[in-house]
Design a protein around this motif. Sequence first.
Motif, PDB file in Angstrom:
ATOM      1  N   GLN A 228       0.836  -1.201   0.000  1.00 28.50           N
ATOM      2  CA  GLN A 228       0.000   0.000   0.000  1.00 28.50           C
ATOM      3  C   GLN A 228       0.873   1.255   0.000  1.00 28.50           C
ATOM      4  N   THR A 229       1.947   1.198   0.749  1.00 31.92           N
ATOM      5  CA  THR A 229       2.818   2.370   0.816  1.00 31.92           C
ATOM      6  C   THR A 229       4.270   1.962   1.003  1.00 31.92           C
ATOM      7  N   VAL A 230       5.183   2.819   0.572  1.00 26.85           N
ATOM      8  CA  VAL A 230       6.624   2.594   0.734  1.00 26.85           C
ATOM      9  C   VAL A 230       7.221   3.869   1.319  1.00 26.85           C
ATOM     10  N   GLN A 231       8.051   3.731   2.312  1.00 22.58           N
ATOM     11  CA  GLN A 231       8.746   4.888   2.886  1.00 22.58           C
ATOM     12  C   GLN A 231      10.236   4.581   2.930  1.00 22.58           C
ATOM     13  N   GLU A 290      14.210   1.045   4.095  1.00 19.06           N
ATOM     14  CA  GLU A 290      12.939   1.142   3.383  1.00 19.06           C
ATOM     15  C   GLU A 290      11.911   0.274   4.099  1.00 19.06           C
ATOM     16  N   ASP A 292       7.807  -1.049   3.887  1.00 20.10           N
ATOM     17  CA  ASP A 292       6.619  -1.077   3.046  1.00 20.10           C
ATOM     18  C   ASP A 292       5.536  -1.883   3.720  1.00 20.10           C
ATOM     19  N   GLU A 295      -0.440   1.316   5.314  1.00 16.63           N
ATOM     20  CA  GLU A 295      -0.065   2.664   5.730  1.00 16.63           C
ATOM     21  C   GLU A 295       0.063   2.876   7.242  1.00 16.63           C
ATOM     22  N   VAL A 298       3.273   1.195   8.523  1.00 15.81           N
ATOM     23  CA  VAL A 298       4.500   1.818   8.022  1.00 15.81           C
ATOM     24  C   VAL A 298       4.721   3.172   8.701  1.00 15.81           C
ATOM     25  N   ALA A 299       3.653   3.947   8.843  1.00 12.06           N
ATOM     26  CA  ALA A 299       3.795   5.267   9.457  1.00 12.06           C
ATOM     27  C   ALA A 299       4.339   5.142  10.879  1.00 12.06           C
ATOM     28  N   ASP A 322       8.809  11.411  -2.392  1.00 10.97           N
ATOM     29  CA  ASP A 322       8.087  10.788  -3.511  1.00 10.97           C
ATOM     30  C   ASP A 322       9.000   9.779  -4.216  1.00 10.97           C
ATOM     31  N   ASP A 323       8.480   9.186  -5.279  1.00  9.48           N
ATOM     32  CA  ASP A 323       9.245   8.146  -5.970  1.00  9.48           C
ATOM     33  C   ASP A 323      10.556   8.685  -6.547  1.00  9.48           C
ATOM     34  N   ARG A 326      12.973   8.882  -3.802  1.00  8.50           N
ATOM     35  CA  ARG A 326      13.363   7.513  -3.428  1.00  8.50           C
ATOM     36  C   ARG A 326      14.386   6.969  -4.420  1.00  8.50           C
TER      37      ARG A 326
END
Lengths: 494, 494
Positions: A228-231, A290, A292, A295, A298-299, A322-323, A326
């Motif tokens: 769902q999300t990547v940080q 990283e 993932d 959300e 991950v947060a 953003d990508d 990254r």
Amino acid sequence: MRMLSELEDGEGMDSVLRTLARDLDVLLGGDRVITDPVRLRTYECDGLTNHRATPGIVVLPDSAEQVAGVVRECVRAGVPYVARGSGTGLSGGALPRTDGVLIVTSRMRRILEIDIPNQRAVVEPGVINLDVTRAVRADGYYFAPDPSSQQICSVGGNVAENSGGAHCLKYGFTAHHVLACEVVTPDGEIVELAADGPGYDLLGVFVGAEGTLGITTKITVRLTRVPQTVQTLLAAFESIEAGGRAVSAIIGAGVVPAAIEMMDALSIEAAEAAVNCAYPPGAGAVLIVELDGPEPEVAAQFADVERLCRDAGAFEIRIAADDAERALIWKGRKSAFAAVGRISPAYIVQDGVIPRTALPQVLARIDALSAESGVRVANVFHAGDGNLHPLVLFDDAEPGAAERAEEVSGAILDLCIEHGGSITGEHGVGVDKARYMPRMFTEADLDTMQMVRCGFDPGGLCNPGKVFPTPRLCGEVPGVRKGPHPFEGKADLF
Amino acid sequence: MRMLSELEDGEGMDSVLRTLARDLDVLLGGDRVITDPVRLRTYECDGLTNHRATPGIVVLPDSAEQVAGVVRECVRAGVPYVARGSGTGLSGGALPRTDGVLIVTSRMRRILEIDIPNQRAVVEPGVINLDVTRAVRADGYYFAPDPSSQQICSVGGNVAENSGGAHCLKYGFTAHHVLACEVVTPDGEIVELAADGPGYDLLGVFVGAEGTLGITTKITVRLTRVPQTVQTLLAAFESIEAGGRAVSAIIGAGVVPAAIEMMDALSIEAAEAAVNCAYPPGAGAVLIVELDGPEPEVAAQFADVERLCRDAGAFEIRIAADDAERALIWKGRKSAFAAVGRISPAYIVQDGVIPRTALPQVLARIDALSAESGVRVANVFHAGDGNLHPLVLFDDAEPGAAERAEEVSGAILDLCIEHGGSITGEHGVGVDKARYMPRMFTEADLDTMQMVRCGFDPGGLCNPGKVFPTPRLCGEVPGVRKGPHPFEGKADLF
């Protein structure tokens, strides 16, 4: 269609190979058999460029039946054979034999089936790793194994080498993403090996066997849902030790990042020279972390990771917004191997594993080795699972330099073994590390592996000379079984 | 110490076994060799009670060296041997042989090492599954494989059978939680098999080989961190179909529950009769869904699961407010197998796998089979991974009933195969399902497995008669290799 006589162009081919080449040409038809020396030479090595051998014959089959036919012809003629995908392997697993046949799978490049409800795809071995992801990305899936070569390496090669990548800390190696393989066995039978079925898990032993137990001709891969999300963050530290403390703190806190990568000062310098990644100046080490997943998870965890990095002494932390940002963070890391060419005429890419908890000691020892020998070592590693990739630099114009680098490189593997680790994390044994196997395994351990090999390949024609340090003729493996056959006269035992 | 002459008490022992028993007694000392018929009879079966055989000799070694010694003596004498842990297996993998030795590991019950920083423990094979968790729970860890027998089954048995459990949907089978095994090979050598090392992944093929490739004497297991939170709900549906829709919706939404278990009306009836679990009255099916992990993720996903169950037609949903309520929800499910004894004099526990997406069709077909034959079938299953456990009920006092039940039970396996599934999900092949193997595998597939077996155990003395339908003498496996040995005169190939 070419005349068969053209096949005789191969200079120096012995008569066995010449006859075999003709038989293979009859079998395969089309332009599928190469004997021209110039074309043969393009296959003389894989990614391990310091081992080279021009193959006797190259064939380009385009079906499992053709691969099986080639194998049967080789067995009949007593000629060894080696399979090759894209040839990006780093341990020489696809090094050909001058007295043998190289079976190249690059024409077997069809994606045969995509089954989104069951999260799987069926592909031919020559399919490029990243092409699997490209084919299913729109449905929200991807193929998880991500070796650095993923834009060019083949899924068949990934299977042979059990390839990993930066994200295998969380997602596992290729073995975790292969559900079934159609395999041409060393006696030319086509069999199906599947995970989690009844009977023996032969798929598990086949994946990562470096092409010594047969050739895969169809692979059912698991598709992974795009998270769902990547940080992603980049943390700069004054020293490797401080970075190592952060890694321990993160893993110790129960976080399983998708990736934790570390680079030391020398590899940062190389990456800067090559791609201007603009990592924080003055860093003795950078860490890329990283996360993932869903959300909320991950947060919450990302905040923890940031705090743990600061606590461990990070003097700068950059978070990708953003990508594009990254990609910038990853750019330095992904180019590190090639970048080393900017600061050194030649280098060896080493690959070893240590328990994560031994990172600080082993890195200090590598430092000491480098200082004592005067050989520079740049460290890039998958820190989360203790997979080191020391780059041992040397000047190949300087007499003795290559040998000194080899020595340091080997000493690093000894350090890994000494700390309970492994001589390879993801590049395989191939021809490169066969000689180190006895440092890690007892003779009985190696004999047990050889027994399996002899079970599959009693003739020893399937990629011989790889993995094992002192291959034996099958039947030579010692043990109790050398005595009178315990089964004699006991046919009713079963 | 007993007199050796006492060992001759075994009535009807043939002279080979009698001599072997004496030799083993000399080797092992203490009270480690059983030949008394009454004591031997207590080992006559494992959890598959319709196959029984009194072992010729039982030994109770307490070290790897003793196990290796016993194996060597058996090989020397040409006597087959079988290993047994707690004997809870459901496919007869530990069924002894009247003409052989049963090696029982119940005295090898030490937890040798607990290494929390590296998340691993080293245990002997006789250690009880749940005792691993008990030993590390205070540190916040547990051993993930959770077969229903986990209070009594042994880790060695889990390794042999690659045991699963309700939570293997998310956490995987035993193979995913074993990092290394010390193994006594069929020729009595002690070797170390490890995951993720260089060379062949023999650990992968050993785990789940049902004791046919050797005996594990030391197991390094992965410890899993106790999740931050666990949430469990019970959803009641009018029909299995509605429950199946909920399962598909949950998995399709990308949720990976720790467990999704389904029970049909008949198994609910049995559970009510046995343990008063007070499931919602009138339910045609209940679904137990358990999520675990970090709190924010579980909270968000649990709300999704609840909604998806309602959308699929759940008429009642109960959410466990605490561990006691969670235990109550699980009580019915965990007692279901035994509970069936309350509503039927006898029953067969079947174990098959289908692709999750085929659940509705296959369950409808099982219903039809049951209606046609008049044989009642209660369905309990790990719905998330399509692992069915149909309980086929019969009255063993009624002539022909057992045969009809066997027929229905076999027809269910055929259904599984027809839908691309498997004849066993977690109970193994053993003696029970060897005859079904040819329905699932081609002869070439089975021969490939036999080659590995013959590699490990050319004498065929290690747990013979299990897994394979038509065991061959090693050397009989057909294929190209039956022709002239392709390696002849090619010793320089390597």
